[in-house]
Motif scaffolding. Structure first.
Motif, short mmCIF file in Angstrom:
data_model
loop_
_atom_site.label_atom_id
_atom_site.label_comp_id
_atom_site.label_asym_id
_atom_site.label_seq_id
_atom_site.Cartn_x
_atom_site.Cartn_y
_atom_site.Cartn_z
N ILE A 1 8.43 -19.62 56.30
CA ILE A 1 8.33 -19.67 57.98
C ILE A 1 9.06 -20.86 58.37
O ILE A 1 8.74 -22.00 58.00
CB ILE A 1 6.65 -19.74 58.17
N ASN A 2 9.84 -20.59 59.56
CA ASN A 2 10.23 -21.74 60.53
C ASN A 2 9.59 -22.20 61.40
O ASN A 2 8.27 -21.75 61.61
CB ASN A 2 11.49 -21.35 60.67
N ASP A 3 9.80 -23.38 61.78
CA ASP A 3 8.88 -24.16 62.90
C ASP A 3 8.63 -23.36 64.27
O ASP A 3 7.79 -23.39 64.90
CB ASP A 3 9.59 -25.78 63.28
N GLN B 1 6.00 -20.82 64.61
CA GLN B 1 4.40 -21.35 64.56
C GLN B 1 3.70 -21.01 66.05
O GLN B 1 2.70 -20.41 65.75
CB GLN B 1 4.37 -22.87 64.26
N GLU B 2 4.22 -21.03 67.02
CA GLU B 2 3.60 -20.94 68.15
C GLU B 2 3.44 -19.38 68.38
O GLU B 2 2.20 -19.09 68.87
CB GLU B 2 4.42 -21.58 69.66
N SER C 1 0.69 -18.26 66.24
CA SER C 1 -0.67 -18.71 66.53
C SER C 1 -1.24 -17.93 67.70
O SER C 1 -2.71 -17.76 67.58
CB SER C 1 -0.43 -20.12 67.17
N TYR D 1 0.55 -17.64 55.78
CA TYR D 1 0.50 -18.67 56.96
C TYR D 1 -0.73 -18.40 57.76
O TYR D 1 -1.20 -19.27 58.25
CB TYR D 1 1.75 -18.45 57.57
N HIS E 1 -3.11 -21.63 58.05
CA HIS E 1 -3.03 -22.26 59.35
C HIS E 1 -4.03 -21.94 60.47
O HIS E 1 -4.51 -23.01 61.52
CB HIS E 1 -1.59 -22.18 59.95
N TYR E 2 -4.70 -20.64 60.37
CA TYR E 2 -5.28 -20.09 61.54
C TYR E 2 -6.54 -19.77 60.83
O TYR E 2 -7.37 -19.41 61.90
CB TYR E 2 -4.49 -19.21 62.13
#
Length: 277
Positions: free
Chosen positions: A162-164, A167-168, A171, A218, A222-223
């Motif tokens: 996963i790239n940066d 992420q948004e 989310s 991810y 992360h969530y």
């Protein structure tokens, strides 16, 4: 002498008169006898006719009795069948009512599901930016929400990491998934038909599965999405939505779908509640 003649004449006259009277009476008796004989014969014939009529009526009465007995038997059988039919009809009506109730229940469930899916879709599309909406496609098909993301917004080039930039977007999708806890989530990887040439990745099957697994992990790490709700799957190059003969078509086929569906056990509960056929 003269006196004796007179006496003899008177006696003869009396005898003749008496003889005439007896003959007339005899004739009267004979006539009366003939009349009585005729009347007797007529009466005898009438009696014979009456007896024949009585015999005929008795036979008709016997036939009527037999017909009545057969009719009564048929009526009893009809009443029995009618009673059984009434039971069958009542049972059929009950089954129809149960089926109608089940159908109404399914309609209510579908209506509720459609409403939730519409709210889910609206919330998701409102949360995404205009730029994100260019690379994220959200659709509702047959009660299932499909979120399709292009591979270049999710992964590093030629990779399953996963790239940066993703992420948004992830989310926002994760928040929607967390808000709708009664839904399961399938992450499905798809590729174009260009063979992969990277070490440790055998083919496009591997690549699609690894990319789906990356998104699943991810969302979990992360969530905090419950991993029990998540499923990772890969379809390789075998589920294209466009031709692979052009670069634009290949780009559309290289995608990851996040598929949000009602939990399977909810559908199984509905099936268990279905009326028997």
């Amino acid at each position: 002498m003269k006196r004796n003649i007179i006496v003899v004449a008177l006696a003869a006259g009396c005898l003749v008169a008496t003889s005439c009277a007896s003959k007339k009476e005899l004739e009267n008796c004979q006539n009366e006898n003939r009349e009585l004989t005729g009347n007797y014969q007529t009466a005898k014939e009438q009696l014979a006719a009456s007896n024949a009529r009585v015999t005929s009526l008795e036979e008709q009465l016997e036939q009527q009795k037999k017909a009545y007995a057969a009719l009564q038997q048929s009526l009893d059988k009809s009443l029995t069948n009618a009673s059984q039919n009434n039971v069958s009809i009542e049972k059929l009506v009950d089954q129809i009512n149960e089926s109608n109730q089940y159908i109404r229940h399914l309609v209510e469930v579908k209506s509720k599901s459609d409403s939730l899916n519409m709210v889910l879709t609206n919330n998701l599309t409102r949360s995404l930016s205009r730029e994100e909406l260019k690379e994220v496609d959200v659709q509702v098909l047959k009660g299932v929400v499909y979120i399709s993301l292009a591979d270049n917004m999710l992964y590093k080039s030629g990779s399953y990491e996963i790239n940066d930039r993703a992420q948004e977007t992830l989310s926002k999708i994760a928040k929607i998934i967390m808000d709708y806890k009664d839904y399961d989530v399938l992450i499905e990887g798809n590729t174009d038909n260009v063979p992969i040439t990277r070490e440790n990745i055998r083919n496009n099957w591997d690549l699609s599965c690894l990319r789906a697994s990356s998104v699943v992990q991810y969302l979990q790490t992360h969530y905090g999405v419950d991993p029990k709700r998540l499923t990772a799957g890969g379809r390789g190059e075998f589920n294209p939505i466009a031709t692979n003969d052009t670069e634009v078509g290949k780009q559309r086929n290289r995608r990851t779908q996040i598929i949000i569906t009602p939990k399977l056990d909810q559908f199984m509960d509905l099936i268990d509640k279905a009326p028997e056929e």
